[in-house]
Design a protein around this motif. Sequence first.
Motif, PDB file in Angstrom:
ATOM      1  N   UNK A   3       0.802  -1.260   0.214  1.00  0.00           N
ATOM      2  CA  UNK A   3      -0.266  -0.263  -0.379  1.00  0.00           C
ATOM      3  C   UNK A   3       0.885   0.889  -0.135  1.00  0.00           C
ATOM      4  N   UNK A   4       2.201   1.065   0.521  1.00  0.00           N
ATOM      5  CA  UNK A   4       3.359   1.923   0.285  1.00  0.00           C
ATOM      6  C   UNK A   4       3.844   2.341  -0.687  1.00  0.00           C
ATOM      7  N   UNK A   5       3.631   1.408  -1.963  1.00  0.00           N
ATOM      8  CA  UNK A   5       4.391   1.708  -2.958  1.00  0.00           C
ATOM      9  C   UNK A   5       4.316   3.409  -3.952  1.00  0.00           C
ATOM     10  N   UNK A 255       7.009  19.258   7.856  1.00  0.00           N
ATOM     11  CA  UNK A 255       7.305  19.221   7.393  1.00  0.00           C
ATOM     12  C   UNK A 255       6.959  17.862   6.159  1.00  0.00           C
ATOM     13  N   UNK A 256       6.329  17.297   6.207  1.00  0.00           N
ATOM     14  CA  UNK A 256       6.013  16.377   5.256  1.00  0.00           C
ATOM     15  C   UNK A 256       4.411  17.035   4.758  1.00  0.00           C
ATOM     16  N   UNK A 257       4.148  17.548   5.033  1.00  0.00           N
ATOM     17  CA  UNK A 257       2.474  19.228   4.179  1.00  0.00           C
ATOM     18  C   UNK A 257       2.894  19.253   3.321  1.00  0.00           C
ATOM     19  N   UNK A 258       1.399  19.078   2.894  1.00  0.00           N
ATOM     20  CA  UNK A 258       1.489  19.522   1.105  1.00  0.00           C
ATOM     21  C   UNK A 258       1.396  21.332   1.392  1.00  0.00           C
ATOM     22  N   UNK A 259       2.297  22.133   0.858  1.00  0.00           N
ATOM     23  CA  UNK A 259       2.392  23.270   0.962  1.00  0.00           C
ATOM     24  C   UNK A 259       0.766  24.018  -0.350  1.00  0.00           C
ATOM     25  N   UNK A 495       8.921  12.275  -2.024  1.00  0.00           N
ATOM     26  CA  UNK A 495       8.098  11.000  -2.461  1.00  0.00           C
ATOM     27  C   UNK A 495       7.717  10.993  -0.743  1.00  0.00           C
ATOM     28  N   UNK A 496       8.155  10.749   0.174  1.00  0.00           N
ATOM     29  CA  UNK A 496       7.469  10.679   0.969  1.00  0.00           C
ATOM     30  C   UNK A 496       6.178  11.905   1.829  1.00  0.00           C
ATOM     31  N   UNK A 497       6.453  13.066   1.257  1.00  0.00           N
ATOM     32  CA  UNK A 497       5.427  14.202   1.495  1.00  0.00           C
ATOM     33  C   UNK A 497       4.017  14.040   1.028  1.00  0.00           C
ATOM     34  N   UNK A 503      -2.101   8.563   1.544  1.00  0.00           N
ATOM     35  CA  UNK A 503      -2.391   7.894   2.973  1.00  0.00           C
ATOM     36  C   UNK A 503      -2.990   8.285   3.256  1.00  0.00           C
ATOM     37  N   UNK A 504      -3.556   9.880   3.623  1.00  0.00           N
ATOM     38  CA  UNK A 504      -4.313  10.650   4.692  1.00  0.00           C
ATOM     39  C   UNK A 504      -3.554  10.786   6.261  1.00  0.00           C
ATOM     40  N   UNK A 505      -2.164  10.722   5.347  1.00  0.00           N
ATOM     41  CA  UNK A 505      -1.836  11.285   6.761  1.00  0.00           C
ATOM     42  C   UNK A 505      -0.278  11.048   7.630  1.00  0.00           C
TER      43      UNK A 505
END
Length: 803
Positions: A3-5, A255-259, A495-497, A503-505
């Motif tokens: 699911x995290x690919x 830091x992982x949020x969408x700007x 990629x992490x963001x 995945x909603x979080x």
Amino acid sequence: MEDFALPKDALFLGFDSSTQSLKATVLDSNLCILTSEIVNFDSELPHYKTKDGVYRDSSIHGRIVSPTLMWVEALDLILQRLQDSKKVNFNKIVSVSGSGQQHGSVYWKKGSSDILSSLDPKKPLVEQLDQAFSTKESPIWMDCSTTEQCRAIENAVGGPLELSKLTGSRAYERFTGPQIRRIFETQYEVYDDTERISLVSSFVASILIGKYACIDHTDGAGMNLMDIKQRIWSKQALEATAPDLEEKLGKLAAAHDVAGLIAPYFVQRFQFNKECLVIQWSGDNPNSLAGLTINRPGDLAISLGTSDTVFGITIDHTPSLEGNVFPNPVDPESYMVMLCYKNGSLTREDIRDRCADKSWDVFNQYLKQAPPLNGGKLGFYYKDHEILPPLPIGYHRYTLENFKGDTLDGVVEHEVKDDFDPPSEIRALVEGQILSMRCHAERFGMPSPPKRIIATGGASANHSILSTIASIFGCNVYTVQRPDSASAGAALRAAHGWLCNNNGGFVPISWMYKDKLEKTAFGCKLVATAEEDGELVAKYAFLVRKRMEIENQLVQKFGRLMNLNHASTLVIVWRGSIGSGGEDFRSIRSGGGVASLVNIHYNTIYLQPSVDMPYLLEKEHSGHMDAIPCFKMIRWRISYICWPFSKTSKGLDLVAICLSKYYIVQQAEDVASNKVIALFNELGMHRICHCGKMGTGQTGYEISWLNKFLGYVLCLAFLPSLDNFGYELAWWVLVPLKHAINAYMDWLMEKIHAWLHPVMPTNIPPLKSPKHLLFINGGNGNGVLERESDERERGYWDLRGNS
């Protein structure tokens, strides 16, 4: 885990806006590097006339800035190159993130949000953003002009340790909060006209999304403004910095949020996909942490770039007066700890150019030629004012007598004035830098020895330096595929963001490369090993201790103002070293000589032979002195006395010599000057630095007759002329009289204070004998200033040294 690919054929773009260049790295869905690009500011954007990507302002002590528009133009240029290379299909880029040099700040003019939201894809960015900034020069991490602002902010919140507890760090000159306060105090019109203050990271993110981007938690912790526990702006820190600041800073974000989505400008000009996400940008060192995949306590990273940094992760935030703590950019539950050194690659290049014919091959040959431990030769090399330890520009060399590496008993250091031979000089530099990293890392609580060290930055390609790191730290050293881990880390965070958003979080970043790290661009390879028997590491441990002893002595002798904050300081300026000299005083202009001394802290008396300071204090209300940093704070804490200099009066000179603990002199070749310097040394005084000339020009102020008369009366009544004795006799007289003159000065200070008390604020504390005295020698009866040219290079003197 399926699911995290990451989506097949997707691309992820990462930038690194550093001090000297803008880099870009593109990753594919397997986290392998597809391509990369770089724009070097000095060589490829020469019309900005930067040196090493910066401007060094000779008119303001320690001020170092970069042209904001240079960064804007570099962004357009690097995207155009990527497009022209035909290696990147911009339509397949699903997310973008980036890294910005930490602490640098950008000041958007009021109304600039409208410009951002309506960028014309037919025109270059630099043309459209030319008028978008209230100042076109951005203070950066190399700046050290904010010492006064640092101390003021620390005092406002209860001291440096309280500020560290609140924000993660004590106040550092390079941090954004002190920089903002300085702009508010010295360029109020800029601050007032500013709509939004961005960090370098959020600045470029703002351009990419066409509106103001948030500052992320990690980079926000490098401002002395964010509550590091709650990850919100600290009201207390904001109020200590500048009014209405929270509104100018905007909101914070993880830091992982969408700007935001990529702006239409980039969709139409470069054919980005309109659904491309821009993930919050962060600082360069936090992105390097991500790019080096450091995710467990015990590992350390060493970044060898323009600045050198040592960093790792920890679970707890422990307040300290040394080092920095930031939220981990890829794990909200932990922290990033870091030490920062200003003298990195530029200092190594300076020694290379002087000792190794500007060749890294010769540099490495010499480094190998000199044995480990360097025969007891130690060096401290500061091309710029250093952050850790807080020392001014200067090179200091020592030899250790009786050093065998098994004990410090009987080891005596001797300072060496001349350069070492080239091999010893180069090893002293490299070992010195790494020894400092080890001793401060241990003092900061970092693991010792670490489980492993991962090296990055330009100099991580130098195997000789990496071998020295392994020997001194006593652990294996690894590197990753590319030395530019900040831009690769930014692409990985893009990629992490995207994954977190999809995945909603938040999801752990390691899930993207679990069990396949070595097949990605982020796998590590072993490049240097520590000796198995540990004998050399143990010897280096003794050298670390000895270096720390000498470093502490240097900080006591030369350390910047933070070491003298609470000490009374008597400053005597001999022969007109401020403004124009002799009795022919014309004027002083703000930003000139006075600015060199007002950086000295509270409870200070200035005895000045040629400058009528009471007159300038009166004139201050006209706004003349308001341009000088920190003068508003200091002016109520200082008594000013004028000592008119005369060629027939040496009384002031002798009192100065008797009381001085420090002295500054110009280069002196004549016999008389050398005799005076020898006398200073005989009296146990410390020479701070060697000064050049400074020029400010004249503006035509006159001396008030009352204050001039006061100066003459004081000089004639209390300090008899000793001309007839001369310096030969003074040599034998001064030392025995030193204690008597100290007692005399106690009495004199009380008389002077009582005399001037009616014209000064009532809260001035009683003046006692000074704990520290700074003696400044202007060289001749006309002072250091020369009137022929108003364009003469300017320098500034204070307890930090000479710039």
